[in-house]
Design a protein around this motif. Structure first.
Motif, short mmCIF file in Angstrom:
data_model
loop_
_atom_site.label_atom_id
_atom_site.label_comp_id
_atom_site.label_asym_id
_atom_site.label_seq_id
_atom_site.Cartn_x
_atom_site.Cartn_y
_atom_site.Cartn_z
N SER B 86 0.80 -1.22 0.00
CA SER B 86 0.00 0.00 0.00
C SER B 86 0.83 1.28 0.00
O SER B 86 0.30 2.37 -0.13
N THR B 87 2.13 1.15 0.12
CA THR B 87 2.96 2.36 0.18
C THR B 87 3.11 3.03 -1.19
O THR B 87 3.29 2.35 -2.20
N HIS B 88 3.02 4.34 -1.20
CA HIS B 88 3.39 5.11 -2.38
C HIS B 88 4.78 5.69 -2.09
O HIS B 88 4.92 6.55 -1.23
N ASP B 89 5.77 5.24 -2.84
CA ASP B 89 7.14 5.69 -2.57
C ASP B 89 7.27 7.20 -2.70
O ASP B 89 8.02 7.84 -1.96
N ASP B 90 6.54 7.79 -3.65
CA ASP B 90 6.68 9.23 -3.85
C ASP B 90 6.14 10.00 -2.65
O ASP B 90 6.75 10.98 -2.19
N VAL B 91 5.03 9.53 -2.12
CA VAL B 91 4.48 10.19 -0.92
C VAL B 91 5.42 9.97 0.26
O VAL B 91 5.69 10.88 1.05
N SER B 92 5.95 8.76 0.34
CA SER B 92 6.91 8.45 1.41
C SER B 92 8.09 9.42 1.33
O SER B 92 8.52 9.98 2.35
N ALA B 93 8.56 9.63 0.12
CA ALA B 93 9.69 10.55 -0.07
C ALA B 93 9.33 11.98 0.28
O ALA B 93 10.12 12.72 0.88
N ALA B 94 8.15 12.40 -0.12
CA ALA B 94 7.73 13.77 0.19
C ALA B 94 7.66 13.97 1.70
O ALA B 94 8.09 14.99 2.24
N LEU B 95 7.12 12.98 2.40
CA LEU B 95 7.07 13.07 3.87
C LEU B 95 8.47 13.15 4.45
O LEU B 95 8.76 13.95 5.34
N ASP B 96 9.31 12.29 3.93
CA ASP B 96 10.66 12.16 4.47
C ASP B 96 11.46 13.47 4.31
O ASP B 96 12.48 13.66 4.99
N SER B 97 10.99 14.34 3.43
CA SER B 97 11.70 15.60 3.22
C SER B 97 11.32 16.66 4.26
O SER B 97 11.93 17.72 4.33
N HIS B 98 10.32 16.35 5.07
CA HIS B 98 9.89 17.27 6.13
C HIS B 98 10.91 17.18 7.27
O HIS B 98 11.31 16.08 7.64
N GLU B 99 11.28 18.31 7.81
CA GLU B 99 12.37 18.25 8.79
C GLU B 99 12.02 17.43 10.04
O GLU B 99 12.89 16.87 10.69
N ASN B 100 10.75 17.35 10.37
CA ASN B 100 10.36 16.60 11.57
C ASN B 100 9.94 15.15 11.30
O ASN B 100 9.45 14.47 12.19
N ILE B 101 10.04 14.72 10.05
CA ILE B 101 9.51 13.39 9.69
C ILE B 101 10.60 12.50 9.09
O ILE B 101 11.37 12.93 8.23
N THR B 102 10.65 11.25 9.54
CA THR B 102 11.49 10.23 8.91
C THR B 102 10.56 9.13 8.41
O THR B 102 9.78 8.59 9.18
N SER B 103 10.63 8.82 7.12
CA SER B 103 9.78 7.75 6.59
C SER B 103 10.60 6.59 6.08
O SER B 103 11.53 6.75 5.28
N TYR B 104 10.26 5.36 6.54
CA TYR B 104 10.93 4.15 6.10
C TYR B 104 10.07 3.35 5.12
O TYR B 104 10.48 2.27 4.69
N ALA B 105 8.92 3.84 4.83
CA ALA B 105 7.97 3.06 4.03
C ALA B 105 8.43 2.92 2.59
O ALA B 105 8.76 3.90 1.94
N LYS B 106 8.43 1.68 2.11
CA LYS B 106 8.76 1.43 0.71
C LYS B 106 7.84 0.34 0.17
O LYS B 106 7.62 -0.68 0.82
N ARG B 107 7.34 0.58 -1.03
CA ARG B 107 6.40 -0.37 -1.62
C ARG B 107 7.08 -1.69 -1.93
O ARG B 107 8.22 -1.74 -2.37
N GLY B 108 6.35 -2.78 -1.72
CA GLY B 108 6.78 -4.09 -2.19
C GLY B 108 7.94 -4.71 -1.44
O GLY B 108 8.57 -5.65 -1.94
N VAL B 109 8.23 -4.23 -0.24
CA VAL B 109 9.31 -4.86 0.52
C VAL B 109 8.91 -6.28 0.93
O VAL B 109 7.73 -6.60 1.04
#
Lengths: 427, 427, 427, 427
Positions: B86-109
């Motif tokens: 269910s992960t969208h890598d692009d959304v995960s990346a956009a979140l991860d660019s926020h200074e207060n957010i770390t995202s580990y989510a990756k589709r299809g792991v």
């Protein structure tokens, strides 16, 4: 106590009334498979031997089947009506002819007679009370507190009654256990949604000869009754408008696809208004002022206080019976606002009304019967106060109904049951 | 702990992914008025300053708005997915660019990566957990019990997660308070009924190019999700058949006008099968044996264990991708049984799927946000265990939504409030 | 004539395209029992031996089954698309590999290419035309009148095409017989109501990730398509608002329970707007002015002229792709109006769209196939002009479908048939 | 001719009856805005001066408003009932007191009286006939052909009447023009679908006190009446089963989501059976054999020949009135089959029945009135035979209704009108 007379003493031709009442009861019995099942059990077990059950309910054919079911279980039953207009004298007479049953219910009694009959029931010193609107519970607590000691418990049928019992319980004023039959899933979903919904609309249609298609139907209140009325009205192609005071219910109605607006706004566009709130003063003078010519006003909530008829009478220049069950209030500007069944519970009090459908009462009364038995079997396990109906009782009634309808369903496998009970199995 | 990498380290073209993810989030934001309102509040108040929030949820545009809302409130957020597909890598990346957010989510792991990511989130030593399926709660209790002491509490999104938490609580094994967000009226009615119902059906339609009209649609389970699927399918002119194991729900479905039957019988007549039970082994080998050629099988319950795909694979003689998102299993007798999205949550895992509609997630996430704030503000008032969301929180979210939709509604008058609070007013 | 190339010449990797196209066609075939039945007949009878069939239709998997069915019946078929965005190149390639079929359809061609492909089809000197929007009929009458002499007749699929053909017929300008396939009960009820209704809504939902519940959905036009869209939207718990110009249809919508109002008023309250009129300029500048932020605009009518996009572009200050298939037009005051699929037929032109459901196309194409055969068998009995599909053909298709679905029904007894034929039997 | 007496001569207390009849008519008038509008026109124009109108219709309050409307337009009207059980004597008396109206209708007359009354109407030598079941047309053609010469034309209200007139017309036996009022969109959609649907179900509910929720409701025939009954029953949460003999209608019902099966199969599972076919012997002995205990049988088609009551009586061992309007037939095996209203038109003949809703009759009668005026204005333009109501008349009535309801709608712009009229504008 009261020297109020049982119905058999009050009627001229008791024999005829009994026969007609019995015919009505036979029809109901044909469509009440749950009570039939329970009655067979009770007749075999006689669980109520020695108990006295006091009842204040709508005395008509369906309730009569519950009364008989309890009497066949060995109880001595005394009953009166819970609404001056809902009693069928013939059914009352038929019940009264049963050796274990005394019925005081008579249609159209005045306030004095109404309360005298309640006192007469209380005079039997019931050990169990069965109410539809908590009249017995209230009268006993107020005027006959000495009886409470020997009362095992009670059961209450309606939303409004349960609401008032809970307030009483919150005040620490409820001194014996009462089952909130109204609050069971069985009761709310079937009786309130389907029962009130269908019978209110059919009563209005058959009182007015009007149609639902294309009408703006304003439903005040989006509790179970309101949901039922709204759903069934939409199912007749009405455009449903809901008024509410609780945000989550308002939102629920909105997401169902209905229009939600304040009554002050709905008053301007509605063709039919149905109150289901259990509260008072839902439609009042400021609303009458805005309504269109020819609107219908009806109440599907317990008491006749949802539509402010006094204000309506005061505002109107004339007031006449436009049709059996319809009072037209004519405004100075010529608009006619039509009140159905004097603002009383429309599916009971309109001349053509027959009350809730037989099948939904079968379900409600099945739960009532199970609750009465639970009181006799395990009453000492319940503290004074309002109690939810135990899930097993409710579930059992559902099973009896499904079997009677020939509906089969699945059961959990052992693996499934284990899975549902575990929490440590993952993605 | 884990040295699992955040998404930004895992992608080749992070900049592009962030831009695309942001575009998706902007669209969601346009239709999430509740979170917009809450976010404005949080940005002003910074209630989460100093807190670390660990999240395991479906990482796509809508959830991202919740994550940002919490981060804007001052929290340091670490997040991973709760479903490998269910992960969208692009959304995960956009979140991860926020200074207060770390995202580990990756589709299809794979499984290993999935749990490594959960450990990575736990490595942030969250003071609050937000789960969709209780993966974080389970992993912390099992493997990192030392963290529990500093955890204020958690919030759980799904039926299944809450079910498992309650089992854990019953066993005395749940050691910090968790809000059962799933069990609020707001969540159940809107997310489960409308969200799951609409998006599951649209996903299937747009995966298969098939129609609902005239189809026998078998809905397994008549809880909130099942009710939603059944209602929306009937609204597309399907003939709905319900299977259930609980008598009251079975009866409810029957009284709604649906056919109720055991799965063994439904298997013979169904055109489409949708499981919504939250249980396992709902459609199994004996059912596959009876199904017609061309049937569709899909799951709208949390885990991919409702349809026994192993048994299906074993029974079939061939097995191929008939269409993106559709696996055809061919039987020896030529019948083809088509499984949508490999039996995973169909409104998330089918290739075209977008998950729940934006608006219903806005409501659910509004409640989530309010719960997280409640934990920070009043967490010490909650004992370890599963807690219902306080009514005020839920009600407040409903009010925000109604206001955003421009829906006005009534409020109780003083007289009405008094009446509702009293119990001594009679007929 | 045209030297336009068939699709196989235009693609780089024809073999892959063919395989993928064939896979799509196999899926469709699995759910098209009517065409399967008809094809078996045609393969045995070869009724079209020696005929040349020219087609301009949406070239995707379902239509492909009709094309093959005609080719299997012995016809030489030449086909192109009827909408630049609806062609699937892989299906086009798969068709083009059939020895009796030449396909010119290519996705995304410009206007020049579009009309060149139509000319290429006409270059085959068809004896029968099958249209979806009357492009072939129009081009032949305007530019290649010399072909008319050898044309047996045609069949037209859409509301809009039939409407234009009837105008042409009224002007005495239609010079060969054309069956109005669109006007059969089979086509109108199933294709327009169920097909357009379901697929338009699912396309919008899966393009936007938005929900229908609680939305004000404005349906412009209450013909068959509008009825379908309205009914299916209401079935997803939308609040449906209808706009109409014909009083009886307006009244019909009103009596169905929908709100009816002028577009100028609906523009202010709508959340989603769907045009289904077949007319032009249904939503225009004065409406854009009044719309709320975030509204969706889509067209389910044949041409992209129902929403005035030029006026919208002119009024807007910015204009960008908010999402695949969604163009956001931003107003000076910040409002964003979102146009789905550029105002083209939404169930075909949105990126995720798959066109009408397979089953409804099976019915429509079953009628098409029967009409083509009727032209070959009895074409000389039809004068130039628009002809209704003979009832027997339509009825036969219904019978084939019912049999395929396993639905049994009654037939008239001799006594009943006599009764229906008599008029002299009384009360 | 006949010396049959007008109603005023037949009643004991004419004054009371008139007053009560007038009260009923006043109620109807309050909800018949179309006739109010037409009547205002007729009163001003007096278009029927010198005409004699013979009518055979259900004589109750709504029809009475049409009768008065015609009389106010200057006609001399003679009327009788078209069904022995549907006449309201009080309304008949109220009509009869109008100086231009003679009413012969009396409730419960025997066959001899019924036909004598028809002859009495014919004795007035009508120049226009208005029928509900073509009794007048039939009697005139059979017994008083000499009157035909001076008859301008007629209008027929029902499906059955029109069907029989068309048979007569096909035989070349219909010698004056008759408008098929039944076949107008206005009539079919509103009267048949909404009127018959709603009032049949409400009549059954209020006769039996039974519920629709969860019932298997078998609807025989899926014409307009059947569609209405099915739709409204589904809207009350019944599970609808349709029987049909016409494949396209059977398929239509199937695609609507209803179950379709032969009556022989439906007989085994139905709880309620409603016939709407207009044909005879729809439910016969082989079906009674299979039915469950307690089923309801009712007819919503014109004549009481759809349910074979003779066969039922023969098969039963006992037969008694179970309830007003319900005859129970008891089988040897104890099963009770309950026939409502003796198999006569249930929305008219059940004791509580009030016939079609006022508003739908307002629409039908609006068309009737317009047709009568058309005969007077342009009767010479119509050849003998059955004629469709001219679209303009029907459309005008729709406009009057929409205006009365306060519903506004759009009109075509000049550009749109041109576009619809053109055929040469392309993609």
């Amino acid at each position: 106590m009261s020297d109020y007379q049982r119905i058999s003493e009050q009627l001229d031709d008791v024999a005829d009334a009994r026969e007609e009442g019995r015919r009505k009861m036979d029809w109901a019995a044909q469509h009440m498979p749950i009570l039939e099942h329970v009655r067979d059990e009770f007749t075999a077990d006689r669980p109520f031997e020695g108990e006295r059950i006091g009842m204040a309910m709508h005395v008509e054919a369906k309730t009569a089947m519950l009364v008989e079911t309890l009497a066949e279980g060995g109880a001595e039953v005394a009953i009166t009506g819970c609404n001056p207009l809902s009693t069928h004298d013939d059914v009352s007479a038929a019940l009264d002819s049963h050796e274990n049953i005394t019925s005081y219910a008579k249609r159209g009694v005045d306030d004095e007679g109404y309360y005298a009959a309640i006192e007469a029931v209380i005079g039997h010193e019931p050990t169990i009370t069965v109410d539809d609107g908590m009249d017995l519970v209230a009268a006993i607590h107020e005027d006959y507190p000495e009886l409470i000691e020997t009362i095992i418990g009670g059961a209450e049928e309606t939303t409004t009654g349960v609401h008032r019992l809970r307030s009483m319980d919150d005040d620490g004023a409820l001194e014996y256990p009462v089952f909130a039959v109204n609050d069971t899933p069985m009761k709310r979903l079937f009786d309130n949604v389907h029962g009130t919904g269908e019978s209110s609309l059919a009563s209005i249609a058959m009182t007015t000869n009007l149609s639902w298609a294309g009408k703006n139907v304003v439903v005040a209140g989006y509790g179970y009754c309101g949901k039922g009325v709204a759903k069934k009205a939409a199912g007749q192609n009405a455009n449903v408008i809901v008024t509410e005071v609780e945000p989550r219910r308002a939102l629920e109605a909105h997401m169902e696809g209905y229009e939600v607006m304040p009554m002050a706004e709905a008053a301007e566009v509605g063709d039919v208004f149905l109150t289901t709130t259990g509260n008072r003063d839902v439609i009042v003078d400021e609303h009458f002022e805005k309504m269109q010519d020819g609107v219908l006003l009806a109440n599907a909530g317990h008491f006749d206080i949802e539509i402010d008829l006094e204000a309506l009478a005061e505002r109107s220049v004339d007031h006449y019976e436009a049709r059996d069950g319809v009072d037209a209030y004519e405004m100075a500007d010529g608009r006619r606002l039509n009140v159905i069944a004097q603002g009383r519970l429309v599916n009971l009090a309109a001349p053509v009304s027959l009350g809730h459908p037989v099948e939904v009462m079968d379900q409600s009364f099945g739960v009532q019967a199970a609750c009465v038995r639970e009181l006799v079997d395990n009453g000492d396990q319940y503290d004074p106060g309002v109690h939810d109906v135990p899930d097993e009782l409710d579930t059992e009634i559902a099973e009896i109904k499904l079997e009677a309808e020939g509906v089969e369903f699945d059961s959990l496998t052992e693996t499934q049951r284990e899975y549902m009970d575990s929490w440590d199995q993952g993605t």
